[in-house]
Design a protein around this motif. Structure first.
Motif, short mmCIF file in Angstrom:
data_model
loop_
_atom_site.label_atom_id
_atom_site.label_comp_id
_atom_site.label_asym_id
_atom_site.label_seq_id
_atom_site.Cartn_x
_atom_site.Cartn_y
_atom_site.Cartn_z
N ALA A 7 0.83 -1.21 0.00
CA ALA A 7 0.00 0.00 0.00
C ALA A 7 0.87 1.26 0.00
N ILE A 8 1.95 1.24 0.78
CA ILE A 8 2.85 2.39 0.83
C ILE A 8 3.50 2.62 -0.53
N CYS A 9 3.93 1.52 -1.17
CA CYS A 9 4.55 1.64 -2.50
C CYS A 9 3.56 2.17 -3.52
N GLU A 10 2.32 1.74 -3.44
CA GLU A 10 1.31 2.22 -4.38
C GLU A 10 1.07 3.71 -4.19
N VAL A 11 0.91 4.13 -2.93
CA VAL A 11 0.72 5.56 -2.66
C VAL A 11 1.97 6.34 -3.06
N GLY A 12 3.14 5.77 -2.73
CA GLY A 12 4.39 6.43 -3.07
C GLY A 12 4.57 6.59 -4.57
N PHE A 13 4.09 5.62 -5.35
CA PHE A 13 4.18 5.71 -6.81
C PHE A 13 3.47 6.96 -7.31
N TRP A 14 2.24 7.18 -6.84
CA TRP A 14 1.48 8.33 -7.31
C TRP A 14 2.00 9.64 -6.73
N VAL A 15 2.52 9.60 -5.50
CA VAL A 15 3.09 10.81 -4.90
C VAL A 15 4.34 11.25 -5.67
N LEU A 16 5.23 10.29 -5.96
CA LEU A 16 6.43 10.62 -6.72
C LEU A 16 6.08 11.08 -8.14
N LEU A 17 5.07 10.45 -8.71
CA LEU A 17 4.66 10.83 -10.05
C LEU A 17 4.13 12.26 -10.07
N ALA A 18 3.25 12.59 -9.12
CA ALA A 18 2.71 13.94 -9.06
C ALA A 18 3.81 14.96 -8.76
N GLU A 44 9.85 -0.43 -6.02
CA GLU A 44 9.73 -1.87 -6.27
C GLU A 44 10.94 -2.61 -5.72
N VAL A 45 12.12 -1.98 -5.81
CA VAL A 45 13.33 -2.61 -5.25
C VAL A 45 13.19 -2.77 -3.74
N VAL A 46 12.68 -1.72 -3.09
CA VAL A 46 12.48 -1.80 -1.63
C VAL A 46 11.50 -2.92 -1.29
N LEU A 47 10.41 -2.99 -2.04
CA LEU A 47 9.42 -4.03 -1.78
C LEU A 47 10.02 -5.42 -1.97
N LEU A 48 10.83 -5.59 -3.00
CA LEU A 48 11.46 -6.89 -3.27
C LEU A 48 12.42 -7.26 -2.16
N VAL A 49 13.23 -6.32 -1.71
CA VAL A 49 14.21 -6.60 -0.65
C VAL A 49 13.50 -6.96 0.65
N VAL A 50 12.49 -6.21 1.01
CA VAL A 50 11.77 -6.48 2.26
C VAL A 50 11.09 -7.84 2.20
N THR A 51 10.55 -8.19 1.05
CA THR A 51 9.92 -9.50 0.90
C THR A 51 10.93 -10.62 1.09
N ALA A 52 12.12 -10.46 0.49
CA ALA A 52 13.16 -11.48 0.63
C ALA A 52 13.63 -11.59 2.08
N LEU A 67 1.42 -11.63 -3.69
CA LEU A 67 0.85 -10.36 -4.12
C LEU A 67 1.95 -9.34 -4.38
N ALA A 68 3.00 -9.36 -3.57
CA ALA A 68 4.12 -8.44 -3.78
C ALA A 68 4.79 -8.70 -5.12
N ALA A 69 4.96 -9.97 -5.49
CA ALA A 69 5.58 -10.30 -6.78
C ALA A 69 4.71 -9.86 -7.93
N VAL A 70 3.39 -10.06 -7.83
CA VAL A 70 2.48 -9.65 -8.89
C VAL A 70 2.46 -8.12 -9.02
N TYR A 71 2.51 -7.42 -7.92
CA TYR A 71 2.53 -5.96 -7.95
C TYR A 71 3.79 -5.45 -8.66
N ILE A 72 4.93 -6.05 -8.33
CA ILE A 72 6.18 -5.64 -8.99
C ILE A 72 6.09 -5.93 -10.48
N GLY A 73 5.55 -7.10 -10.83
CA GLY A 73 5.41 -7.43 -12.25
C GLY A 73 4.53 -6.45 -12.98
N TYR A 74 3.42 -6.06 -12.37
CA TYR A 74 2.51 -5.10 -13.01
C TYR A 74 3.21 -3.75 -13.22
N THR A 75 3.98 -3.32 -12.24
CA THR A 75 4.68 -2.04 -12.37
C THR A 75 5.69 -2.09 -13.51
#
Length: 211
Positions: A7-18, A44-52, A67-75
């Motif tokens: 959720a943080i990565c998703e929000v962060g994506f749009w915040v960084l984009l804006a 996505e790198v942060v999400l991958l590292v934390v998941t590992a 779900l984390a892997a699918v989210y990274i793939g979609y991005t």
């Protein structure tokens, strides 16, 4: 923790984009704005590292890791296209650029466009599958990796559904509407010039008799 991080990565994506678009076009700092946009993959790198790390610390593989892997793939598959689309609209709205050209709406041109978008979903499925297989290998044979492998099916099922939708545009191309009659500024249909009467009705004597 993993769900909260997604959720943080998703929000962060749009915040960084804006923030990146605002810096580029409102603050007139294109390099700084580009730097912010280039920070998007770091999420996505942060999400991958934390998941590992979560798996390494003994967490049982679950739907959260899938779900984390699918989210990274979609991005990876669709993130660039999303950023490019929004950047084009921001450049037009705030940077004086011409309006971005939209995708084709009809015929085989629309089918080809949908096919290209579907290739992004194929990329997303491939990236997600690779990450899930890597995570299953990381867990090892002694761990429970079945939940991770199940997400591979979920990812490719979504790719298949999207593929069927894209294929429908090729099998049943959308036809453009018939040309609507021109209208006046008041919204009324524009008067069409009257067709000329037949020559036999035009050629008359002064007494009204046909010549």
């Amino acid at each position: 923790m993993i769900v909260a991080l997604i959720a943080i990565c998703e929000v962060g994506f749009w915040v960084l984009l804006a923030a990146g678009l605002a810096t580029r076009y409102l603050l007139k700092m294109p390099r700084a704005g580009l730097a912010l946009l280039l920070c998007e993959p770091l999420l996505e790198v942060v999400l991958l590292v934390v998941t590992a790390i979560d798996l390494k610390n003994g967490a049982d593989p679950s739907w959260k890791h899938g779900l984390a892997a699918v989210y990274i793939g979609y991005t990876v598959g669709h993130g660039h296209r999303t950023v490019k689309w929004l950047d084009g609209h921001a450049a037009h709205r705030f940077g004086g650029a011409p309006p971005p050209v939209g995708p084709p709406r009809y015929g085989m041109a629309r089918a080809r466009h949908e096919g290209r978008v579907w290739l992004g979903s194929v990329t997303a499925g491939a990236v997600a599958s690779g990450l899930l297989l890597l995570a299953a290998w990381y867990v090892g044979p002694d761990g429970n990796a079945e939940s991770l492998k199940a997400w591979i099916f979920v990812a490719w099922r979504a790719v298949g559904i999207h593929g069927l939708i894209a294929l429908s545009y090729a099998l049943w191309p959308k036809k453009p509407p018939k040309e609507a009659p021109k209208q006046t500024p008041d919204g009324e249909p524009e008067a069409q010039p009257e067709s000329a009467p037949p020559a036999r009705d035009r050629v008359r004597s002064s007494s009204g008799d046909r010549v």
